[in-house]
Design a protein around this motif. Structure first.
Motif, PDB file in Angstrom:
ATOM      1  N   MET A  91     -17.158  68.455  78.864  1.00  0.00           N
ATOM      2  CA  MET A  91     -18.547  68.583  78.587  1.00  0.00           C
ATOM      3  C   MET A  91     -19.072  70.281  78.997  1.00  0.00           C
ATOM      4  SD  MET A  91     -21.908  66.435  79.797  1.00  0.00           S
ATOM      5  CE  MET A  91     -21.048  64.875  78.977  1.00  0.00           C
ATOM      6  N   VAL A  92     -18.510  70.628  80.037  1.00  0.00           N
ATOM      7  CA  VAL A  92     -19.264  71.652  80.392  1.00  0.00           C
ATOM      8  C   VAL A  92     -18.457  73.023  79.599  1.00  0.00           C
ATOM      9  CG1 VAL A  92     -18.741  73.721  82.478  1.00  0.00           C
ATOM     10  CG2 VAL A  92     -19.070  71.082  83.086  1.00  0.00           C
ATOM     11  N   ASP A  93     -17.344  72.684  79.089  1.00  0.00           N
ATOM     12  CA  ASP A  93     -16.877  73.836  78.105  1.00  0.00           C
ATOM     13  C   ASP A  93     -17.667  73.699  76.723  1.00  0.00           C
ATOM     14  OD1 ASP A  93     -14.690  74.547  79.692  1.00  0.00           O
ATOM     15  OD2 ASP A  93     -13.228  73.224  78.914  1.00  0.00           O
ATOM     16  N   PHE A  94     -18.210  72.547  76.334  1.00  0.00           N
ATOM     17  CA  PHE A  94     -18.984  72.539  75.240  1.00  0.00           C
ATOM     18  C   PHE A  94     -20.254  72.968  75.384  1.00  0.00           C
ATOM     19  CE2 PHE A  94     -16.192  68.719  74.153  1.00  0.00           C
ATOM     20  CZ  PHE A  94     -15.725  69.248  72.650  1.00  0.00           C
ATOM     21  N   PHE A  95     -20.849  73.009  76.478  1.00  0.00           N
ATOM     22  CA  PHE A  95     -22.061  73.645  76.900  1.00  0.00           C
ATOM     23  C   PHE A  95     -21.944  75.052  76.932  1.00  0.00           C
ATOM     24  CE2 PHE A  95     -23.650  69.308  77.364  1.00  0.00           C
ATOM     25  CZ  PHE A  95     -25.355  69.464  77.335  1.00  0.00           C
ATOM     26  N   ASN A  96     -20.885  75.450  77.658  1.00  0.00           N
ATOM     27  CA  ASN A  96     -20.594  76.893  77.825  1.00  0.00           C
ATOM     28  C   ASN A  96     -20.789  77.581  76.413  1.00  0.00           C
ATOM     29  OD1 ASN A  96     -20.947  76.960  80.633  1.00  0.00           O
ATOM     30  ND2 ASN A  96     -18.925  76.471  80.862  1.00  0.00           N
ATOM     31  N   GLY A  97     -19.667  76.908  75.587  1.00  0.00           N
ATOM     32  CA  GLY A  97     -19.306  77.418  74.124  1.00  0.00           C
ATOM     33  C   GLY A  97     -20.713  77.625  73.257  1.00  0.00           C
ATOM     34  N   ALA A  98     -21.389  76.548  73.508  1.00  0.00           N
ATOM     35  CA  ALA A  98     -22.878  76.670  72.671  1.00  0.00           C
ATOM     36  C   ALA A  98     -23.761  77.712  73.239  1.00  0.00           C
ATOM     37  CB  ALA A  98     -23.655  75.150  72.750  1.00  0.00           C
ATOM     38  N   LEU A  99     -23.758  78.040  74.282  1.00  0.00           N
ATOM     39  CA  LEU A  99     -24.566  79.050  75.063  1.00  0.00           C
ATOM     40  C   LEU A  99     -24.180  80.349  74.881  1.00  0.00           C
ATOM     41  CD1 LEU A  99     -25.596  77.190  78.410  1.00  0.00           C
ATOM     42  CD2 LEU A  99     -27.158  77.404  76.235  1.00  0.00           C
ATOM     43  N   THR A 100     -23.116  80.539  74.800  1.00  0.00           N
ATOM     44  CA  THR A 100     -22.135  81.776  74.611  1.00  0.00           C
ATOM     45  C   THR A 100     -22.344  82.280  73.081  1.00  0.00           C
ATOM     46  OG1 THR A 100     -20.037  81.043  74.768  1.00  0.00           O
ATOM     47  CG2 THR A 100     -21.284  81.806  76.889  1.00  0.00           C
ATOM     48  N   SER A 101     -22.151  81.350  72.351  1.00  0.00           N
ATOM     49  CA  SER A 101     -22.027  81.725  70.960  1.00  0.00           C
ATOM     50  C   SER A 101     -23.479  82.280  70.112  1.00  0.00           C
ATOM     51  CB  SER A 101     -21.933  80.436  69.954  1.00  0.00           C
ATOM     52  OG  SER A 101     -20.814  79.672  70.511  1.00  0.00           O
ATOM     53  N   LYS A 102     -23.229  83.344  69.426  1.00  0.00           N
ATOM     54  CA  LYS A 102     -24.335  83.753  68.745  1.00  0.00           C
ATOM     55  C   LYS A 102     -25.208  82.959  68.063  1.00  0.00           C
ATOM     56  CE  LYS A 102     -25.429  87.328  65.359  1.00  0.00           C
ATOM     57  NZ  LYS A 102     -24.833  88.362  64.399  1.00  0.00           N
ATOM     58  N   GLY A 103     -26.546  82.835  68.540  1.00  0.00           N
ATOM     59  CA  GLY A 103     -27.591  81.941  67.860  1.00  0.00           C
ATOM     60  C   GLY A 103     -26.958  80.404  68.453  1.00  0.00           C
ATOM     61  N   GLY A 104     -26.222  80.094  69.302  1.00  0.00           N
ATOM     62  CA  GLY A 104     -26.131  79.021  69.749  1.00  0.00           C
ATOM     63  C   GLY A 104     -26.972  78.276  71.014  1.00  0.00           C
ATOM     64  N   ARG A 105     -27.043  76.961  70.986  1.00  0.00           N
ATOM     65  CA  ARG A 105     -28.119  76.317  71.808  1.00  0.00           C
ATOM     66  C   ARG A 105     -27.607  74.927  72.258  1.00  0.00           C
ATOM     67  NH1 ARG A 105     -33.542  75.439  68.380  1.00  0.00           N
ATOM     68  NH2 ARG A 105     -32.930  77.569  67.826  1.00  0.00           N
ATOM     69  N   ALA A 106     -27.799  74.628  73.438  1.00  0.00           N
ATOM     70  CA  ALA A 106     -27.411  73.244  73.941  1.00  0.00           C
ATOM     71  C   ALA A 106     -28.371  72.292  73.585  1.00  0.00           C
ATOM     72  CB  ALA A 106     -27.200  73.419  75.140  1.00  0.00           C
ATOM     73  N   ILE A 107     -28.312  71.363  72.771  1.00  0.00           N
ATOM     74  CA  ILE A 107     -29.338  70.485  72.465  1.00  0.00           C
ATOM     75  C   ILE A 107     -28.941  69.164  72.832  1.00  0.00           C
ATOM     76  CG2 ILE A 107     -30.265  69.066  70.437  1.00  0.00           C
ATOM     77  CD1 ILE A 107     -29.552  71.651  68.888  1.00  0.00           C
ATOM     78  N   PHE A 108     -29.990  68.322  73.745  1.00  0.00           N
ATOM     79  CA  PHE A 108     -29.733  67.132  74.293  1.00  0.00           C
ATOM     80  C   PHE A 108     -30.743  66.282  73.418  1.00  0.00           C
ATOM     81  CE2 PHE A 108     -30.176  63.636  76.923  1.00  0.00           C
ATOM     82  CZ  PHE A 108     -29.272  63.462  78.043  1.00  0.00           C
ATOM     83  N   ALA A 109     -29.990  65.234  72.779  1.00  0.00           N
ATOM     84  CA  ALA A 109     -30.802  64.347  71.584  1.00  0.00           C
ATOM     85  C   ALA A 109     -30.620  62.920  72.197  1.00  0.00           C
ATOM     86  CB  ALA A 109     -30.122  64.360  70.279  1.00  0.00           C
ATOM     87  N   LEU A 110     -31.762  62.180  72.200  1.00  0.00           N
ATOM     88  CA  LEU A 110     -31.876  60.702  72.605  1.00  0.00           C
ATOM     89  C   LEU A 110     -33.155  60.110  72.051  1.00  0.00           C
ATOM     90  CD1 LEU A 110     -33.450  60.700  76.032  1.00  0.00           C
ATOM     91  CD2 LEU A 110     -33.696  62.643  74.744  1.00  0.00           C
ATOM     92  N   THR A 111     -33.277  58.806  71.863  1.00  0.00           N
ATOM     93  CA  THR A 111     -34.251  58.108  71.395  1.00  0.00           C
ATOM     94  C   THR A 111     -35.273  57.992  72.521  1.00  0.00           C
ATOM     95  OG1 THR A 111     -33.249  55.996  71.952  1.00  0.00           O
ATOM     96  CG2 THR A 111     -33.065  56.755  69.618  1.00  0.00           C
ATOM     97  N   SER A 112     -36.592  57.778  72.034  1.00  0.00           N
ATOM     98  CA  SER A 112     -37.638  57.663  73.259  1.00  0.00           C
ATOM     99  C   SER A 112     -37.328  56.622  74.129  1.00  0.00           C
ATOM    100  CB  SER A 112     -38.816  57.900  72.652  1.00  0.00           C
ATOM    101  OG  SER A 112     -39.155  56.968  71.738  1.00  0.00           O
ATOM    102  N   ARG A 113     -37.053  55.434  73.573  1.00  0.00           N
ATOM    103  CA  ARG A 113     -36.673  54.213  74.197  1.00  0.00           C
ATOM    104  C   ARG A 113     -35.233  53.761  74.207  1.00  0.00           C
ATOM    105  NH1 ARG A 113     -42.121  50.517  73.509  1.00  0.00           N
ATOM    106  NH2 ARG A 113     -43.367  51.469  75.280  1.00  0.00           N
ATOM    107  N   ASN A 114     -34.759  52.919  74.871  1.00  0.00           N
ATOM    108  CA  ASN A 114     -33.394  52.492  74.884  1.00  0.00           C
ATOM    109  C   ASN A 114     -33.275  51.111  74.214  1.00  0.00           C
ATOM    110  OD1 ASN A 114     -34.186  50.273  76.423  1.00  0.00           O
ATOM    111  ND2 ASN A 114     -33.240  51.565  78.115  1.00  0.00           N
ATOM    112  N   ARG A 115     -31.974  50.558  73.952  1.00  0.00           N
ATOM    113  CA  ARG A 115     -32.051  49.379  73.210  1.00  0.00           C
ATOM    114  C   ARG A 115     -32.769  48.075  73.776  1.00  0.00           C
ATOM    115  NH1 ARG A 115     -25.629  49.419  71.828  1.00  0.00           N
ATOM    116  NH2 ARG A 115     -25.620  51.201  70.668  1.00  0.00           N
ATOM    117  N   GLU A 116     -32.945  48.256  75.023  1.00  0.00           N
ATOM    118  CA  GLU A 116     -33.913  46.954  75.679  1.00  0.00           C
ATOM    119  C   GLU A 116     -35.329  47.503  75.701  1.00  0.00           C
ATOM    120  OE1 GLU A 116     -32.639  47.243  79.758  1.00  0.00           O
ATOM    121  OE2 GLU A 116     -30.496  46.208  79.024  1.00  0.00           O
ATOM    122  N   GLY A 117     -35.725  48.610  75.028  1.00  0.00           N
ATOM    123  CA  GLY A 117     -37.198  48.884  74.620  1.00  0.00           C
ATOM    124  C   GLY A 117     -37.771  49.713  76.033  1.00  0.00           C
TER     125      GLY A 117
END
Length: 279
Positions: A1-27
């Motif tokens: 995971m660290v390599d993926f983040f480092n790759g994103a952050l060091t890439s031209k125009g790259g960014r590290a995106i954290f995506a999630l739903t506002s609530r989990n499956r249990e609400g």
């Protein structure tokens, strides 16, 4: 995971995106005031530049703890936001007098989002104002010239306090609409224009119009474009027109409003023109 983040952050125009739903499956909320006691923690939080839920995305880069908290609350589930604000105030993450309009959490017009190219190939993207835009709205105020501040507020304000600006950015979308313009650049949250209409009640057929544009973005058509867009949204709400108090010497604003082609009535009171404009 660290390599993926480092790759994103060091890439031209790259960014590290954290995506999630506002609530989990249990609400239950996924956005919490703290995850310190939670198992399996994500440990690279300082590397995340963007967080996304179904309620929008926020840029975390270069923001203070308070600004990050406000931004995350803006993309939490609307029913969870009041509790997050209250707990953040209790923990002194947010100011004790922080405003929260529970109705606006459900009424925020997330469907409003568009982009326009103006003269000199200046590109600006537009969306509705959020509570987390507080600091960027304050910075827009401080970039305005003394004359622009006088035109907007009718007297020379030198300081924009938290108590004043937070009332401005917490919009009651039942009665008002505020649009902001931002440069079309990655991770840029600098507000370069804001325009709004406000009406006193749902029965009022007119709304008060106001506009302010960053000095660097004047004379390219941004103010005119915002007027046209607000007019469109106002007519969708079945408004009859706008009203505005404009200093007589504010020839720029008078010129913009005349270009709209609205049926305009003017009443001069001292050095102020009180305008009533029918669509």
């Amino acid at each position: 995971m660290v390599d993926f983040f480092n790759g994103a952050l060091t890439s031209k125009g790259g960014r590290a995106i954290f995506a999630l739903t506002s609530r989990n499956r249990e609400g239950k909320p996924n956005i919490l005031i703290s995850v310190r006691k939670r198992p399996n923690q994500f440990s690279l939080w300082e590397s995340v530049t963007t967080v996304v839920t179904e309620y929008g995305s926020v840029n975390m880069k270069g923001r203070s703890v308070r600004e990050r908290a406000q931004s995350l609350i803006d993309i939490a589930h609307p029913d969870d936001r009041a509790g997050l604000v209250a707990e953040a105030k209790r923990r002194k993450i947010l100011y004790p007098d922080q405003i929260f309009l529970s109705e606006s959490a459900h009424l925020y017009p997330a469907e409003i989002g568009f982009q326009q190219t103006f003269r000199e190939n200046i590109e600006v993207r537009f969306r509705a104002l959020k509570p987390s835009d507080e600091e960027n709205m304050r910075q827009l105020f401080y970039r305005l010239s003394d004359k622009s501040v006088e035109y907007r507020y009718f007297y020379p304000i030198k300081t924009m306090f938290h108590s004043d600006i937070q009332e401005y950015v917490n919009v009651d979308y039942r009665h008002s609409l505020s649009l902001i313009g931002l440069p079309d650049a990655p991770d840029c949250d600098r507000i370069v224009a804001e325009a709004r209409f406000d009406r006193l009640s749902l029965q009022d057929p007119y709304a008060e119009l106001s506009i302010m544009v960053d000095e660097a973005y004047q004379h390219v058509g941004v103010g005119t474009y915002l007027c046209r867009m607000l007019s469109r949204f106002a007519q969708e709400r079945h408004l009859k027109g706008f009203t505005a108090d404009v200093l007589t010497e504010n020839t720029k604003m008078h010129h913009v409003l005349k270009k709209m082609g609205w049926n305009m009535k003017t009443q001069r009171v001292g050095g102020v023109n009180r305008l009533t404009m029918d669509f």
